[in-house]
Design a protein around this motif. Structure first.
Motif, PDB file in Angstrom:
ATOM      1  N   VAL A   1       0.806  -1.218   0.000  1.00  0.00           N
ATOM      2  CA  VAL A   1       0.000   0.000   0.000  1.00  0.00           C
ATOM      3  C   VAL A   1       0.848   1.281   0.000  1.00  0.00           C
ATOM      4  O   VAL A   1       0.413   2.324  -0.488  1.00  0.00           O
ATOM      5  N   ASP A   2       2.099   1.192   0.496  1.00  0.00           N
ATOM      6  CA  ASP A   2       2.972   2.377   0.494  1.00  0.00           C
ATOM      7  C   ASP A   2       3.387   2.789  -0.921  1.00  0.00           C
ATOM      8  O   ASP A   2       3.886   3.898  -1.140  1.00  0.00           O
ATOM      9  N   LYS A   3       3.204   1.906  -1.908  1.00  0.00           N
ATOM     10  CA  LYS A   3       3.559   2.222  -3.301  1.00  0.00           C
ATOM     11  C   LYS A   3       2.375   2.836  -4.069  1.00  0.00           C
ATOM     12  O   LYS A   3       2.530   3.258  -5.212  1.00  0.00           O
ATOM     13  N   VAL A   4       1.205   2.841  -3.463  1.00  0.00           N
ATOM     14  CA  VAL A   4       0.006   3.291  -4.170  1.00  0.00           C
ATOM     15  C   VAL A   4      -0.019   4.809  -4.280  1.00  0.00           C
ATOM     16  O   VAL A   4       0.221   5.516  -3.303  1.00  0.00           O
ATOM     17  N   LYS A   5      -0.288   5.308  -5.502  1.00  0.00           N
ATOM     18  CA  LYS A   5      -0.415   6.765  -5.701  1.00  0.00           C
ATOM     19  C   LYS A   5      -1.908   7.107  -5.671  1.00  0.00           C
ATOM     20  O   LYS A   5      -2.622   6.928  -6.644  1.00  0.00           O
ATOM     21  N   TRP A   6      -2.334   7.602  -4.521  1.00  0.00           N
ATOM     22  CA  TRP A   6      -3.756   7.886  -4.310  1.00  0.00           C
ATOM     23  C   TRP A   6      -4.163   9.201  -4.956  1.00  0.00           C
ATOM     24  O   TRP A   6      -3.374  10.140  -5.012  1.00  0.00           O
ATOM     25  N   LYS A   7      -5.426   9.268  -5.385  1.00  0.00           N
ATOM     26  CA  LYS A   7      -6.002  10.536  -5.850  1.00  0.00           C
ATOM     27  C   LYS A   7      -7.199  10.845  -4.967  1.00  0.00           C
ATOM     28  O   LYS A   7      -8.050   9.984  -4.731  1.00  0.00           O
ATOM     29  N   SER A   8      -7.267  12.082  -4.490  1.00  0.00           N
ATOM     30  CA  SER A   8      -8.325  12.462  -3.548  1.00  0.00           C
ATOM     31  C   SER A   8      -9.688  12.519  -4.237  1.00  0.00           C
ATOM     32  O   SER A   8      -9.826  12.998  -5.361  1.00  0.00           O
ATOM     33  N   LEU A   9     -10.708  12.011  -3.516  1.00  0.00           N
ATOM     34  CA  LEU A   9     -12.086  12.138  -4.000  1.00  0.00           C
ATOM     35  C   LEU A   9     -12.863  13.113  -3.121  1.00  0.00           C
ATOM     36  O   LEU A   9     -14.064  13.274  -3.264  1.00  0.00           O
TER      37      LEU A   9
ATOM     38  N   ALA B   1     -14.638  -3.382  -7.855  1.00  0.00           N
ATOM     39  CA  ALA B   1     -14.667  -3.507  -9.319  1.00  0.00           C
ATOM     40  C   ALA B   1     -16.104  -3.372  -9.797  1.00  0.00           C
ATOM     41  O   ALA B   1     -17.029  -3.890  -9.174  1.00  0.00           O
ATOM     42  N   THR B   2     -16.278  -2.648 -10.901  1.00  0.00           N
ATOM     43  CA  THR B   2     -17.617  -2.448 -11.470  1.00  0.00           C
ATOM     44  C   THR B   2     -17.548  -2.621 -12.984  1.00  0.00           C
ATOM     45  O   THR B   2     -16.521  -2.349 -13.602  1.00  0.00           O
ATOM     46  N   ASP B   3     -18.676  -3.068 -13.576  1.00  0.00           N
ATOM     47  CA  ASP B   3     -18.710  -3.182 -15.039  1.00  0.00           C
ATOM     48  C   ASP B   3     -19.652  -2.142 -15.655  1.00  0.00           C
ATOM     49  O   ASP B   3     -19.947  -2.191 -16.837  1.00  0.00           O
ATOM     50  N   ALA B   4     -20.128  -1.212 -14.818  1.00  0.00           N
ATOM     51  CA  ALA B   4     -20.968  -0.117 -15.314  1.00  0.00           C
ATOM     52  C   ALA B   4     -20.887   1.014 -14.299  1.00  0.00           C
ATOM     53  O   ALA B   4     -20.639   0.770 -13.123  1.00  0.00           O
ATOM     54  N   PRO B   5     -21.081   2.278 -14.745  1.00  0.00           N
ATOM     55  CA  PRO B   5     -21.003   3.390 -13.794  1.00  0.00           C
ATOM     56  C   PRO B   5     -22.036   3.258 -12.677  1.00  0.00           C
ATOM     57  O   PRO B   5     -23.114   2.705 -12.888  1.00  0.00           O
ATOM     58  N   LEU B   6     -21.686   3.759 -11.491  1.00  0.00           N
ATOM     59  CA  LEU B   6     -22.621   3.736 -10.363  1.00  0.00           C
ATOM     60  C   LEU B   6     -23.738   4.759 -10.597  1.00  0.00           C
ATOM     61  O   LEU B   6     -23.639   5.624 -11.448  1.00  0.00           O
TER      62      LEU B   6
ATOM     63  N   ILE C   1     -24.283  16.360  -5.679  1.00  0.00           N
ATOM     64  CA  ILE C   1     -22.840  16.649  -5.763  1.00  0.00           C
ATOM     65  C   ILE C   1     -22.069  15.444  -6.317  1.00  0.00           C
ATOM     66  O   ILE C   1     -21.298  15.588  -7.275  1.00  0.00           O
ATOM     67  N   PRO C   2     -22.278  14.241  -5.759  1.00  0.00           N
ATOM     68  CA  PRO C   2     -21.553  13.092  -6.345  1.00  0.00           C
ATOM     69  C   PRO C   2     -21.868  12.903  -7.825  1.00  0.00           C
ATOM     70  O   PRO C   2     -20.993  12.538  -8.600  1.00  0.00           O
ATOM     71  N   ARG C   3     -23.136  13.216  -8.220  1.00  0.00           N
ATOM     72  CA  ARG C   3     -23.498  13.067  -9.649  1.00  0.00           C
ATOM     73  C   ARG C   3     -22.703  14.034 -10.511  1.00  0.00           C
ATOM     74  O   ARG C   3     -22.261  13.708 -11.600  1.00  0.00           O
ATOM     75  N   ILE C   4     -22.520  15.265 -10.001  1.00  0.00           N
ATOM     76  CA  ILE C   4     -21.778  16.277 -10.758  1.00  0.00           C
ATOM     77  C   ILE C   4     -20.298  15.866 -10.865  1.00  0.00           C
ATOM     78  O   ILE C   4     -19.673  16.029 -11.901  1.00  0.00           O
ATOM     79  N   LEU C   5     -19.769  15.316  -9.782  1.00  0.00           N
ATOM     80  CA  LEU C   5     -18.336  14.980  -9.755  1.00  0.00           C
ATOM     81  C   LEU C   5     -18.002  13.667 -10.458  1.00  0.00           C
ATOM     82  O   LEU C   5     -16.864  13.419 -10.821  1.00  0.00           O
ATOM     83  N   GLN C   6     -19.014  12.839 -10.649  1.00  0.00           N
ATOM     84  CA  GLN C   6     -18.824  11.476 -11.161  1.00  0.00           C
ATOM     85  C   GLN C   6     -17.911  11.371 -12.392  1.00  0.00           C
ATOM     86  O   GLN C   6     -16.982  10.569 -12.401  1.00  0.00           O
ATOM     87  N   PRO C   7     -18.156  12.201 -13.449  1.00  0.00           N
ATOM     88  CA  PRO C   7     -17.307  12.055 -14.648  1.00  0.00           C
ATOM     89  C   PRO C   7     -15.831  12.327 -14.365  1.00  0.00           C
ATOM     90  O   PRO C   7     -14.958  11.736 -14.996  1.00  0.00           O
ATOM     91  N   PHE C   8     -15.552  13.217 -13.397  1.00  0.00           N
ATOM     92  CA  PHE C   8     -14.160  13.550 -13.100  1.00  0.00           C
ATOM     93  C   PHE C   8     -13.442  12.400 -12.392  1.00  0.00           C
ATOM     94  O   PHE C   8     -12.247  12.232 -12.528  1.00  0.00           O
ATOM     95  N   PHE C   9     -14.211  11.671 -11.612  1.00  0.00           N
ATOM     96  CA  PHE C   9     -13.602  10.586 -10.833  1.00  0.00           C
ATOM     97  C   PHE C   9     -13.684   9.232 -11.551  1.00  0.00           C
ATOM     98  O   PHE C   9     -13.229   8.228 -11.031  1.00  0.00           O
ATOM     99  N   LYS C  10     -14.362   9.197 -12.703  1.00  0.00           N
ATOM    100  CA  LYS C  10     -14.479   7.961 -13.487  1.00  0.00           C
ATOM    101  C   LYS C  10     -15.106   6.824 -12.684  1.00  0.00           C
ATOM    102  O   LYS C  10     -14.707   5.664 -12.807  1.00  0.00           O
TER     103      LYS C  10
END
Ligand code: ZN
Length: 212
Positions: free
Chosen positions: A101-109, A191-196, A202-211
């Protein structure tokens, strides 16, 4: 290690047959490294597959079909975690990050929640999620299958409480709001095979940015 929530028959079969999208395959492989019961389920499907191929002469199979199935069982890419392993990430996940986990490059949500997307093929998407203790993720539904494997800490939702090694299988029928347990920050592989389907604006607006 005994875990409470294990994979289902379809996933065990799909994994044994090697037909899962890469993103689901890595979740199941990591789950198997943490659960004796899940491993036994997959092994039984691999054995059934091999017996069927051996006994049945009615299919027009490639001459090497049986040998290659046996090979898959023998190589059995199932890596079992050593009893006292200190790693947060089981080996099948470490391959994607070049270490633990120390090698993981996290991105803030936002709100202390972070993610790291695994570079799998595009049929489905896998991400590590980091959720601070006591923090919740936005209330959402699913347009397809979502597998969530707990690697550190725990979370609880409308279904139950999930700890390390537990796998939650969610589909179109479930709406939930996972909340991390207070004992530790929660790290899970989802893991998902389709968008949530987010219920909040707010989460709906941000969704495309966070993929997501
Ligand atoms: Zn979900």
């Amino acid at each position: 290690m005994t875990v409470k929530h294990v994979l289902n028959d379809q996933l065990a079969m799909g994994y044994a047959a090697g037909v899962l999208p890469e993103a689901f395959d890595v979740v199941v492989a990591a789950h198997l490294s943490l659960s004796d019961e899940a491993r036994a389920m997959v092994s039984s499907y691999e054995a059934v597959g091999a017996c069927l191929m051996e006994d049945c002469e009615c299919f027009d199979m490639k001459p090497d079909a049986f040998a290659s199935t046996l090979n898959r069982i023998k190589q059995s890419d199932i890596v079992v975690e050593k009893p006292k392993a200190k790693n947060v990430l089981p080996e099948p996940i470490q391959k994607y990050f070049g270490g633990d986990v120390d090698k993981v490059k996290w991105k803030s949500l936002g709100g202390g929640v972070k993610q790291a997307i695994l570079p799998t093929d595009s049929k489905a998407q896998a991400r590590l999620l980091y959720i601070p203790a006591g923090q919740s993720v936005p209330d959402h539904g699913h347009r397809g299958l979502e597998l969530t494997l707990v690697l550190q800490g725990s979370f609880a939702d409308e279904v139950d409480h999930f700890g390390r090694g537990d796998l939650e299988i969610a589909n179109e029928e479930l709406d939930h709001q996972p909340v991390a347990g207070m004992e530790a920050d929660c790290i899970c592989l989802a893991a998902t095979d389709a968008p949530l389907r987010f219920n909040g604006l707010i989460p709906r607006i941000l969704q495309p940015f966070f993929k997501i």
